[in-house]
Design a protein around this motif. Sequence first.
Motif, PDB file in Angstrom:
ATOM      1  N   LYS A  47      17.802   3.915 -11.481  1.00  0.00           N
ATOM      2  CA  LYS A  47      16.885   2.665 -12.004  1.00  0.00           C
ATOM      3  C   LYS A  47      16.019   2.403 -10.497  1.00  0.00           C
ATOM      4  CE  LYS A  47      20.823   1.141 -13.348  1.00  0.00           C
ATOM      5  NZ  LYS A  47      22.363  -0.126 -13.694  1.00  0.00           N
ATOM      6  N   SER A  48      14.910   1.436 -11.112  1.00  0.00           N
ATOM      7  CA  SER A  48      13.876   0.958 -10.154  1.00  0.00           C
ATOM      8  C   SER A  48      14.607   0.314  -9.259  1.00  0.00           C
ATOM      9  CB  SER A  48      12.974   0.150 -11.088  1.00  0.00           C
ATOM     10  OG  SER A  48      12.007   0.665 -11.705  1.00  0.00           O
ATOM     11  N   ARG A  49      13.788   0.316  -7.652  1.00  0.00           N
ATOM     12  CA  ARG A  49      14.630  -0.456  -6.832  1.00  0.00           C
ATOM     13  C   ARG A  49      13.328  -1.595  -6.342  1.00  0.00           C
ATOM     14  NH1 ARG A  49      15.239   4.776  -3.501  1.00  0.00           N
ATOM     15  NH2 ARG A  49      16.157   5.860  -4.667  1.00  0.00           N
ATOM     16  N   ALA A  50      14.463  -2.636  -5.808  1.00  0.00           N
ATOM     17  CA  ALA A  50      13.766  -4.406  -5.834  1.00  0.00           C
ATOM     18  C   ALA A  50      14.342  -4.070  -3.716  1.00  0.00           C
ATOM     19  CB  ALA A  50      14.275  -5.234  -6.408  1.00  0.00           C
ATOM     20  N   TYR A  51      14.030  -4.748  -3.363  1.00  0.00           N
ATOM     21  CA  TYR A  51      14.364  -4.566  -2.116  1.00  0.00           C
ATOM     22  C   TYR A  51      13.927  -6.304  -1.602  1.00  0.00           C
ATOM     23  CZ  TYR A  51      13.972  -0.420  -1.235  1.00  0.00           C
ATOM     24  OH  TYR A  51      13.681   1.507  -1.011  1.00  0.00           O
ATOM     25  N   SER A  52      14.832  -6.987  -0.590  1.00  0.00           N
ATOM     26  CA  SER A  52      15.426  -8.273  -0.955  1.00  0.00           C
ATOM     27  C   SER A  52      14.187  -8.981   0.812  1.00  0.00           C
ATOM     28  CB  SER A  52      16.578  -9.017  -0.156  1.00  0.00           C
ATOM     29  OG  SER A  52      17.164  -8.435   0.844  1.00  0.00           O
ATOM     30  N   PRO A  53      12.930  -9.442   1.115  1.00  0.00           N
ATOM     31  CA  PRO A  53      12.769 -10.087   1.840  1.00  0.00           C
ATOM     32  C   PRO A  53      13.207  -9.404   3.468  1.00  0.00           C
ATOM     33  CG  PRO A  53      12.187 -12.045   0.467  1.00  0.00           C
ATOM     34  CD  PRO A  53      13.585 -10.923  -0.070  1.00  0.00           C
ATOM     35  N   GLU A  54      15.013  -9.965   3.063  1.00  0.00           N
ATOM     36  CA  GLU A  54      15.699  -9.820   4.343  1.00  0.00           C
ATOM     37  C   GLU A  54      15.549  -8.562   5.224  1.00  0.00           C
ATOM     38  OE1 GLU A  54      16.252 -11.518   1.415  1.00  0.00           O
ATOM     39  OE2 GLU A  54      16.691 -13.480   2.545  1.00  0.00           O
ATOM     40  N   VAL A  55      15.839  -7.972   3.825  1.00  0.00           N
ATOM     41  CA  VAL A  55      16.105  -6.369   3.894  1.00  0.00           C
ATOM     42  C   VAL A  55      14.830  -5.872   5.032  1.00  0.00           C
ATOM     43  CG1 VAL A  55      16.132  -4.392   3.089  1.00  0.00           C
ATOM     44  CG2 VAL A  55      18.245  -5.392   2.137  1.00  0.00           C
ATOM     45  N   LEU A  56      13.550  -6.244   4.082  1.00  0.00           N
ATOM     46  CA  LEU A  56      12.500  -5.364   4.528  1.00  0.00           C
ATOM     47  C   LEU A  56      12.195  -6.092   5.584  1.00  0.00           C
ATOM     48  CD1 LEU A  56      10.410  -6.128   0.934  1.00  0.00           C
ATOM     49  CD2 LEU A  56      10.858  -3.269   2.268  1.00  0.00           C
ATOM     50  N   SER A  57      12.553  -6.511   6.419  1.00  0.00           N
ATOM     51  CA  SER A  57      12.383  -7.274   7.687  1.00  0.00           C
ATOM     52  C   SER A  57      13.025  -6.876   8.509  1.00  0.00           C
ATOM     53  CB  SER A  57      11.993  -8.918   7.919  1.00  0.00           C
ATOM     54  OG  SER A  57      13.709  -9.542   7.243  1.00  0.00           O
ATOM     55  N   TYR A  58      14.369  -6.276   8.234  1.00  0.00           N
ATOM     56  CA  TYR A  58      15.518  -5.569   8.652  1.00  0.00           C
ATOM     57  C   TYR A  58      14.672  -4.395   8.845  1.00  0.00           C
ATOM     58  CZ  TYR A  58      20.206  -4.061  10.891  1.00  0.00           C
ATOM     59  OH  TYR A  58      21.113  -3.719  11.435  1.00  0.00           O
ATOM     60  N   PHE A  59      14.616  -3.603   8.211  1.00  0.00           N
ATOM     61  CA  PHE A  59      14.226  -2.437   8.520  1.00  0.00           C
ATOM     62  C   PHE A  59      12.681  -2.730   9.359  1.00  0.00           C
ATOM     63  CE2 PHE A  59      14.853  -0.173   4.106  1.00  0.00           C
ATOM     64  CZ  PHE A  59      16.745  -0.156   4.932  1.00  0.00           C
ATOM     65  N   GLU A  60      11.961  -3.531   9.513  1.00  0.00           N
ATOM     66  CA  GLU A  60      10.370  -3.278   9.565  1.00  0.00           C
ATOM     67  C   GLU A  60      11.480  -3.959  11.641  1.00  0.00           C
ATOM     68  OE1 GLU A  60       6.675  -6.052  10.658  1.00  0.00           O
ATOM     69  OE2 GLU A  60       7.223  -5.515   9.079  1.00  0.00           O
ATOM     70  N   ALA A  61      12.677  -4.443  11.454  1.00  0.00           N
ATOM     71  CA  ALA A  61      12.439  -4.709  12.775  1.00  0.00           C
ATOM     72  C   ALA A  61      13.244  -3.641  13.928  1.00  0.00           C
ATOM     73  CB  ALA A  61      13.702  -6.427  12.739  1.00  0.00           C
ATOM     74  N   ASN A  62      14.503  -2.695  12.823  1.00  0.00           N
ATOM     75  CA  ASN A  62      14.847  -1.791  13.582  1.00  0.00           C
ATOM     76  C   ASN A  62      14.118  -0.599  13.246  1.00  0.00           C
ATOM     77  OD1 ASN A  62      16.570  -2.667  14.321  1.00  0.00           O
ATOM     78  ND2 ASN A  62      17.760  -3.925  12.388  1.00  0.00           N
ATOM     79  N   ASN A  63      12.811  -0.538  12.812  1.00  0.00           N
ATOM     80  CA  ASN A  63      11.785   1.015  12.676  1.00  0.00           C
ATOM     81  C   ASN A  63      12.834   2.007  12.011  1.00  0.00           C
ATOM     82  OD1 ASN A  63       9.984  -0.240  14.904  1.00  0.00           O
ATOM     83  ND2 ASN A  63      11.925   0.741  16.563  1.00  0.00           N
TER      84      ASN A  63
END
Length: 125
Positions: A47-63
């Motif tokens: 399926k197509s994937r979507a990322y919540s804003p919380e997940v994207l910010s968490y990924f960015e904060a934890n590299n």
Amino acid sequence: MKLIHRIGYFSIGLFFGIILLIFFLGGKRASCDYTPTDRVLKNIRTKSRAYSPEVLSYFEANNLDTAKVSQILETGDVDFGRSNTDAEPCNIYLVSEKINSETLELQIENCDSLATLKTAKLIKN
């Protein structure tokens, strides 16, 4: 008919049957996903994937990279005890995988045509 002749005929038929299967299924992308975990992960991967804003910010904060999600959806484990498989309208699954000395847990909402990553967290082991 002697037993040895029966075994011989069976072996010849088995050989030609396997050759036919290899011929017909050789170019197909057939897979054997029989376990519940494999079926859920395959369903989410298609399926197509979507990322919540919380997940994207968490990924960015934890590299972390979103490519790690693809890897987890290939080799991860689904925790059915902590997942909500009866949720309406979409099931919610907790998928985790051990990465070095940490475990990355993803909460994924699996709808008909879209899989949305709701939360992500790293747990130190």
